[in-house]
Design a protein around this motif. Structure first.
Motif, PDB file in Angstrom:
ATOM      1  N   MET A 135      19.264 -22.496   5.878  1.00 37.78           N
ATOM      2  CA  MET A 135      19.611 -22.678   7.297  1.00 37.78           C
ATOM      3  C   MET A 135      20.798 -23.623   7.454  1.00 37.78           C
ATOM      4  O   MET A 135      21.721 -23.351   8.224  1.00 37.78           O
ATOM      5  CB  MET A 135      18.424 -23.261   8.082  1.00 37.78           C
ATOM      6  CG  MET A 135      17.201 -22.384   8.154  1.00 37.78           C
ATOM      7  SD  MET A 135      17.472 -20.862   9.069  1.00 37.78           S
ATOM      8  CE  MET A 135      15.841 -20.122   8.912  1.00 37.78           C
ATOM      9  N   THR A 174      24.079 -22.096   6.076  1.00 39.43           N
ATOM     10  CA  THR A 174      24.590 -21.027   6.940  1.00 39.43           C
ATOM     11  C   THR A 174      25.200 -21.589   8.218  1.00 39.43           C
ATOM     12  O   THR A 174      26.179 -21.054   8.735  1.00 39.43           O
ATOM     13  CB  THR A 174      23.477 -20.018   7.261  1.00 39.43           C
ATOM     14  OG1 THR A 174      22.832 -19.633   6.043  1.00 39.43           O
ATOM     15  CG2 THR A 174      24.037 -18.764   7.908  1.00 39.43           C
ATOM     16  N   CYS A 194      20.900 -21.273  13.438  1.00 37.05           N
ATOM     17  CA  CYS A 194      20.607 -21.828  12.107  1.00 37.05           C
ATOM     18  C   CYS A 194      20.472 -23.348  12.153  1.00 37.05           C
ATOM     19  O   CYS A 194      19.657 -23.929  11.443  1.00 37.05           O
ATOM     20  CB  CYS A 194      21.694 -21.414  11.118  1.00 37.05           C
ATOM     21  SG  CYS A 194      21.714 -19.634  10.844  1.00 37.05           S
ATOM     22  N   CYS A 251      19.614 -16.417   8.913  1.00 36.10           N
ATOM     23  CA  CYS A 251      20.783 -16.543   8.027  1.00 36.10           C
ATOM     24  C   CYS A 251      21.413 -15.176   7.764  1.00 36.10           C
ATOM     25  O   CYS A 251      22.596 -14.975   8.013  1.00 36.10           O
ATOM     26  CB  CYS A 251      20.390 -17.195   6.708  1.00 36.10           C
ATOM     27  SG  CYS A 251      19.692 -18.832   6.920  1.00 36.10           S
TER      28      CYS A 251
END
Lengths: 277, 277
Positions: A26, A29, A55, A240
């Motif tokens: 997370m 990304t 994210c 993601c």
């Protein structure tokens, strides 16, 4: 959300590592999507920034889940001869899974927003789609929550069924209404959009399955571990991978919209795009 | 992954400091690579952003390794007359080296991606190379893991050998197929690309050596410390130094591609004609 009292070493480590993996995915990304924003035309950048926010919010909640899980259990019996090491719950409410619902309540509407935003549809169409999708997604998550926290199977089934109604409505809007609105998109975008919707259906499908575990009699430590794996992997794919696909669509549309932009971004002349269409 | 029960003060401090060094290097390189992205032409920027992501993901995992190592040992006997201070493992599973494998599973495919991305090869060539390299790299890491966690020498040897097959295939693709595809690159880029491949071979070579320590009878606290040093230094070279070389290649290619860009970036223009900006 039943919290398990005792986990084996392997069960504890599995949940720990899968939550850490989700946190890494997370946060990386988030940075990636913000960094690649200038790699698409200005009209697609808001979709990428919103993907990054999804994210970011998820990274925050996974950090909380990671800490909460680590603090909730204590290793017992390690190194004692003849004793199997276990991890025991120290506080009755130590592991807070409410974070997941707060996360979904914020990120699911944003995921739907980015899906519509990346298509750069006419304003009236965009607005009409969002007015259907976003309230429905909020309703879906709010109705699921009482079913998640209750231990009664009957009440779990009722809330689960209620939550499914807005879910089906979202699918109807995405698969029927959005298809009509997106007819004018370039060929390759149509293909990517189809991929996006199937990814959404496949990953969102994990949540009701995990939700239904106690209803099918699958309970205890194993069910707890599988639910954590299921939620975490579904989140990584739905946020993601979904964000990366949004970037891919924005990129295809940018190169398609402007020959000048395509020439600057790629060595190959934009003539190569004819082969893809 | 054998976790050692007792470390001397010097051994404990050595591992602590080398892991902290790796964390500092990874996080600084992340910021550096993101900051220099505008110093190359748009077509090379994705390669730099992906290099930054490799360092970001590694920084996250080194932070976890650092915390996990610090929490896993407790100082015993410090300041007691006639007693040598040692560091004793507090929990049977305290030091989680699984982070290294999660890290490699995410970063090694990205390292191969950035290597191909920086060359700006035609789309079809790029895609064909990535379809060979990325699945092979995933296979290499997944096959290595069972060998790392087992204590049996025979099973360690089998998984190690299986993991070597995709590794050799990656080397074949990089040294044979990529050489053919990269023939049209400017002379200086060819030289840098050769350097990149040798760096990759030299640093990736450290991992199987560390992996094989127990197989050659090198075990215990010293082997543990050397393995941590080996993995950490190899990671810094394979990610930070590698990322800097990717930046160097992107820079050479940018200055080579566009006289206008070269004139803007350098005080001395490469040729007197281009200096009229």
């Amino acid at each position: 959300m039943e919290v398990v009292e005792t986990l084996t070493n392997a069960q504890f480590q599995t949940v720990y590592n899968i939550v850490s993996f989700a946190l890494a995915a997370m946060s990386a990304t988030t940075v990636f999507l913000l960094a690649v924003t200038p790699r698409v035309l200005p009209r697609y950048r808001l979709a990428l920034i919103v993907s990054a926010m999804v994210c970011f919010i998820a990274a925050y909640h996974y950090l909380r889940i990671f800490d909460s899980f680590g603090d909730a259990y204590v290793a017992v019996g390690a190194g004692m001869p003849g004793v199997q090491e276990t991890f025991e719950l120290v506080k009755g409410d130590g592991f807070n899974e409410g974070y997941r619902y707060v996360d979904w309540l914020l990120t699911v509407p944003l995921l739907l927003f980015e899906t519509i935003a990346v298509l750069a549809l006419p304003l009236a169409v965009r607005r009409s789609l969002l007015w259907k999708l976003i309230p429905a997604s909020g309703l879906m998550i709010i109705l699921g929550y009482p079913g998640e926290i209750t231990a009664e199977i009957a009440s779990k089934a009722i809330w689960g069924a209620l939550s499914t109604i807005p879910f089906l409505y979202i699918l109807y809007v995405l698969f029927v209404e959005l298809s009509k609105a997106a007819k004018t998109q370039p060929n390759q975008v149509g293909k990517e959009l189809a991929g996006l919707r199937w990814l959404l259906l496949a990953t969102w499908g994990v949540y009701p399955i995990s939700f239904a575990f106690p209803m099918i009699g699958f309970d205890g430590a194993d069910a707890f571990v599988y639910r954590q794996i299921g939620y975490s992997l579904a989140d990584v794919l739905a946020k993601c991978l979904y964000g990366l696909l949004i970037f891919k669509i924005a990129r295809i549309k940018s190169l398609d919209d402007s020959q000048e932009f395509a020439a600057e971004e790629m060595k190959e002349a934009p003539s190569s795009k004819g082969a893809a269409a």
